[in-house]
Write a protein that holds these residues in place. Sequence first.
Motif, PDB file in Angstrom:
ATOM      1  N   LEU A   1      69.603  26.594  63.392  1.00  0.00           N
ATOM      2  CA  LEU A   1      68.406  26.464  64.215  1.00  0.00           C
ATOM      3  C   LEU A   1      67.423  27.611  63.976  1.00  0.00           C
ATOM      4  O   LEU A   1      66.199  27.422  64.077  1.00  0.00           O
ATOM      5  CB  LEU A   1      68.788  26.400  65.695  1.00  0.00           C
ATOM      6  CG  LEU A   1      69.616  25.175  66.119  1.00  0.00           C
ATOM      7  CD1 LEU A   1      69.951  25.239  67.598  1.00  0.00           C
ATOM      8  CD2 LEU A   1      68.891  23.877  65.793  1.00  0.00           C
ATOM      9  N   ALA A   2      67.937  28.777  63.640  1.00  0.00           N
ATOM     10  CA  ALA A   2      67.045  29.907  63.345  1.00  0.00           C
ATOM     11  C   ALA A   2      66.305  29.701  62.026  1.00  0.00           C
ATOM     12  O   ALA A   2      65.162  30.142  61.865  1.00  0.00           O
ATOM     13  CB  ALA A   2      67.859  31.197  63.294  1.00  0.00           C
ATOM     14  N   ALA A   3      66.938  29.003  61.087  1.00  0.00           N
ATOM     15  CA  ALA A   3      66.336  28.809  59.759  1.00  0.00           C
ATOM     16  C   ALA A   3      65.263  27.738  59.761  1.00  0.00           C
ATOM     17  O   ALA A   3      64.332  27.782  58.943  1.00  0.00           O
ATOM     18  CB  ALA A   3      67.425  28.462  58.744  1.00  0.00           C
ATOM     19  N   VAL A   4      65.365  26.733  60.644  1.00  0.00           N
ATOM     20  CA  VAL A   4      64.371  25.651  60.710  1.00  0.00           C
ATOM     21  C   VAL A   4      63.910  25.511  62.160  1.00  0.00           C
ATOM     22  O   VAL A   4      64.409  24.660  62.892  1.00  0.00           O
ATOM     23  CB  VAL A   4      64.949  24.322  60.171  1.00  0.00           C
ATOM     24  CG1 VAL A   4      64.905  24.276  58.665  1.00  0.00           C
ATOM     25  CG2 VAL A   4      66.400  24.106  60.627  1.00  0.00           C
ATOM     26  N   PRO A   5      62.957  26.333  62.562  1.00  0.00           N
ATOM     27  CA  PRO A   5      62.585  26.377  63.980  1.00  0.00           C
ATOM     28  C   PRO A   5      61.831  25.161  64.493  1.00  0.00           C
ATOM     29  O   PRO A   5      61.765  24.932  65.695  1.00  0.00           O
ATOM     30  CB  PRO A   5      61.695  27.632  64.049  1.00  0.00           C
ATOM     31  CG  PRO A   5      61.162  27.806  62.665  1.00  0.00           C
ATOM     32  CD  PRO A   5      62.251  27.328  61.749  1.00  0.00           C
ATOM     33  N   GLY A   6      61.259  24.355  63.600  1.00  0.00           N
ATOM     34  CA  GLY A   6      60.466  23.212  64.052  1.00  0.00           C
ATOM     35  C   GLY A   6      61.161  21.886  63.843  1.00  0.00           C
ATOM     36  O   GLY A   6      62.185  21.795  63.158  1.00  0.00           O
ATOM     37  N   ASP A   7      60.621  20.827  64.439  1.00  0.00           N
ATOM     38  CA  ASP A   7      61.138  19.472  64.244  1.00  0.00           C
ATOM     39  C   ASP A   7      60.771  18.967  62.854  1.00  0.00           C
ATOM     40  O   ASP A   7      59.716  19.311  62.306  1.00  0.00           O
ATOM     41  CB  ASP A   7      60.550  18.519  65.280  1.00  0.00           C
ATOM     42  CG  ASP A   7      61.277  18.602  66.608  1.00  0.00           C
ATOM     43  OD1 ASP A   7      62.282  19.322  66.679  1.00  0.00           O
ATOM     44  OD2 ASP A   7      60.827  17.963  67.579  1.00  0.00           O
ATOM     45  N   PRO A   8      61.593  18.119  62.257  1.00  0.00           N
ATOM     46  CA  PRO A   8      61.260  17.505  60.962  1.00  0.00           C
ATOM     47  C   PRO A   8      60.173  16.458  61.144  1.00  0.00           C
ATOM     48  O   PRO A   8      60.008  15.885  62.218  1.00  0.00           O
ATOM     49  CB  PRO A   8      62.572  16.864  60.532  1.00  0.00           C
ATOM     50  CG  PRO A   8      63.255  16.537  61.823  1.00  0.00           C
ATOM     51  CD  PRO A   8      62.892  17.650  62.771  1.00  0.00           C
ATOM     52  N   GLU A   9      59.437  16.216  60.089  1.00  0.00           N
ATOM     53  CA  GLU A   9      58.402  15.187  60.151  1.00  0.00           C
ATOM     54  C   GLU A   9      59.019  13.802  60.029  1.00  0.00           C
ATOM     55  O   GLU A   9      60.055  13.640  59.402  1.00  0.00           O
ATOM     56  CB  GLU A   9      57.406  15.398  59.004  1.00  0.00           C
ATOM     57  CG  GLU A   9      56.608  16.698  59.160  1.00  0.00           C
ATOM     58  CD  GLU A   9      55.595  16.859  58.047  1.00  0.00           C
ATOM     59  OE1 GLU A   9      55.489  15.940  57.207  1.00  0.00           O
ATOM     60  OE2 GLU A   9      54.923  17.894  58.000  1.00  0.00           O
TER      61      GLU A   9
END
Length: 546
Positions: A538-546
């Motif tokens: 979760l720290a590596a990808v802080p945003g939602d995927p498109e």
Amino acid sequence: MDTHADHTGVTTGTARPRRRAPRAVVAGAVVLAAVAGGAYAAGLGPFARDTGPDPAAGKQARAFLADWAAGRMPSAAGRTTNPDTAERVLDSFTAGLDIDGPRLTAGSPAEAEDGTITVPFTARMPVTGLGTWTYRSELPLREQGDGSWKVDWTLSLVHPRLSDTEKFRLEREETKPPEVTDRQGTTMTGDAYPSLAPLMTRLGGGDGTGSGARGAIRLVDRATGKVERTEATFGARTVRGDGPVRTTLDADWQAAAEKALAAHADGRNAALVALRVDDGEILAVANSPSSGFNRALSGTYAPGSTWKVVTSSALLLKDAVAPDDVVDCPKYLTVGKQFQNVELSEHPGATFRKDFTESCNTAFISLRDRLDDGELGDVARTYFGVGQEWHIGAPSYDGAVPVPKDETEKAASMIGQGRVQANPLIMASVTATAVSGTFHQPSLTDGTEDTTETTPLPKDVVTRLREMLRATVTDGTAKILADLPGEIGAKTGTAEVSDEQDNNGWLVAHRGNVAVACVVEEGVTGGGSAGPVVRGLLAAVPGDPE
């Protein structure tokens, strides 16, 4: 090209009579899932009969299956009447047929007139890169002179058709893996994303068979090599059309998942799945080790306290408890066997919300009478799709919640033990359903068939579940995620495996439109083992995927 791998072995062993004596029966079957690592011995329940097969024989049979499944061949062989031969045959059978992580389910023991005891079992043998070979066999057990029990070694206990004159051979038809892209069209290779390498030839087609790797297990004559019969076939019969296979995966999430396992699993077997809450599309599938058995999608584990999400749903659905109700949390509770909390914690006068956030086993077990025997399984199936047949675009195991056989097993099922079986795919989906209210069949590719039928959770139940998951991060056992941005909710889990193995660690979480589930075999606790993995992701990808 075709490649072949053989199993060889010989058999010896002499049957010995045993003295007859009344014995107590162990209630219920015990599931042994090796790669999956999950076995839970319920012990003697309150409804045990006064006579029957010696419980020690059943215990020895289950221990033999657990050792075999976990790859502890010397230990498994030592439980037989012919250790040297048994070790050689078990090694050659498993390695020669490329079996990775057998899942062995023991049935109820039966006693014969001559005093021998037979324990049937179901073998689910994952053949690397091909699929699962399932068959049934049985273990003969004979009492020894010192009163102990041993598996009476014969080749046929490994498989009923294995003999001095016939053996099995694995034949592979190697095919080039298809080109695979993520949801944005980015090419994904097994070199760049190691966990995907074993999966790529299985992608595509609603049945999950893919059209890449194909093969078969043949029964052959030991002397001539002549094929006597085909035991199992794997792979589609048709050839995939031109063009890449477009998946639902997200390259950023997949890379982050692989890195999180590599950095935080400490070399242990582990698996992780991340998927979208609103439609079930799978963003990442990662395994440690990355080669071989796909624990994330096909593993069979006791989900431990992460299952309390489902148990809480069942209780909330019938107003059997409310979050502010006092449900005491003692150190111990005895229901046929003694249950306890992790690290022997206790919370006198705790509310149900506190029981959830601190993962109190004894409190949840104390509520078992508020659910009918089959109600937990009905809720899991009706609202969460667990146990229905999923078509995700690749092979998967879709969970099991059997009706408990006695009060001890019912108590165990309340906390995700007993015969409850799941994996990261299932628990990520459970989490997504809990926080959205609607089950969406997970998918890896477009066009998968959906035959599931579920009912949405009521809004008030969803609201309460979300509140308790959030409180577990802010005030409970999932505090490892508390300083990350976003309104994260989570549940930790610790699942017993066997007396010889440390507990498996679990953690499920949601943030925004993503739900995640991770298991670390022999991780001891969920927060301490799976927690750092999920935090790293979760720290590596802080945003939602498109």
